[in-house]
Design a protein around this motif. Sequence first.
Motif, mmCIF file in Angstrom:
data_model
loop_
_atom_site.group_PDB
_atom_site.id
_atom_site.type_symbol
_atom_site.label_atom_id
_atom_site.label_comp_id
_atom_site.label_asym_id
_atom_site.label_seq_id
_atom_site.Cartn_x
_atom_site.Cartn_y
_atom_site.Cartn_z
ATOM 1 N N TRP A 185 17.098 -15.710 67.108
ATOM 2 C CA TRP A 185 17.126 -16.940 66.322
ATOM 3 C C TRP A 185 17.700 -18.091 67.139
ATOM 4 O O TRP A 185 18.737 -17.972 67.785
ATOM 5 C CB TRP A 185 17.944 -16.740 65.051
ATOM 6 N N ASP A 186 17.007 -19.237 67.097
ATOM 7 C CA ASP A 186 17.389 -20.408 67.890
ATOM 8 C C ASP A 186 18.350 -21.338 67.162
ATOM 9 O O ASP A 186 18.742 -22.384 67.676
ATOM 10 C CB ASP A 186 16.139 -21.185 68.306
ATOM 11 N N GLY A 187 18.742 -20.977 65.958
ATOM 12 C CA GLY A 187 19.666 -21.807 65.202
ATOM 13 C C GLY A 187 18.969 -22.849 64.350
ATOM 14 O O GLY A 187 19.611 -23.572 63.602
ATOM 15 N N GLU A 188 17.643 -22.946 64.469
ATOM 16 C CA GLU A 188 16.917 -23.979 63.732
ATOM 17 C C GLU A 188 15.802 -23.445 62.840
ATOM 18 O O GLU A 188 15.582 -23.972 61.764
ATOM 19 C CB GLU A 188 16.345 -24.996 64.723
ATOM 20 N N ALA A 189 15.065 -22.444 63.278
ATOM 21 C CA ALA A 189 13.916 -21.955 62.513
ATOM 22 C C ALA A 189 14.351 -21.479 61.135
ATOM 23 O O ALA A 189 15.388 -20.836 60.980
ATOM 24 C CB ALA A 189 13.240 -20.812 63.270
#
Length: 199
Positions: A185-189
């Motif tokens: 997880w990129d912290g945004e999706a």
Amino acid sequence: MKIRKAVAALALSFSLALPLAACGASDDSATASTSTTSTESTASSGSTSETPALGGGMPGGGQGGPGGSVDVSSVTTEEQLVELIQDAYGDPSLDLHRGHQPVQDVLDEVLGISHEELHVRMEAGQGLAEVAEDLGIDPQELIDGMVAEYGVAIDTLLASGTITQEEADQYLTDLEEAFDFRVTWDGEAATPTYSGLDA
């Protein structure tokens, strides 16, 4: 030298208070866990062999709560399996942390660092994939370990005849996608909503 160690220990204790609470650990268990691990870490030159006791009876020591609302060993219906796979995505309200109660033993085994060190790294902005890569570990090892941990529920439903082999294969694929999302997880999706095979 002693002053630097004392300051570092104090800074670590402050940085651990909030993330441990997010894990669902009570203040008492967080304090006990931190002292046990700190003592052991010092004695063994930075490596910790004890997993903090998280209780709850769930694989990985999960207690339910954020990132761990389904007890893997008690899944007997497809509805519970769907909930388990949704749970595998983690809790987006916990930011990069996403909760790791139900899979803490996998994190401990694969990463080989303490729960507290994982929190420090995540508070510094590393997601699970970045932590693994920083330690020289392929993030896929985390995904595979978590899938194996939760996959027991799929095996149980297959053995009881609740789902077919084809459905079990699809659920397993969906479970891997959920944990892949959680680890990378990129912290945004936005976190997907999992509604099962018929969706």
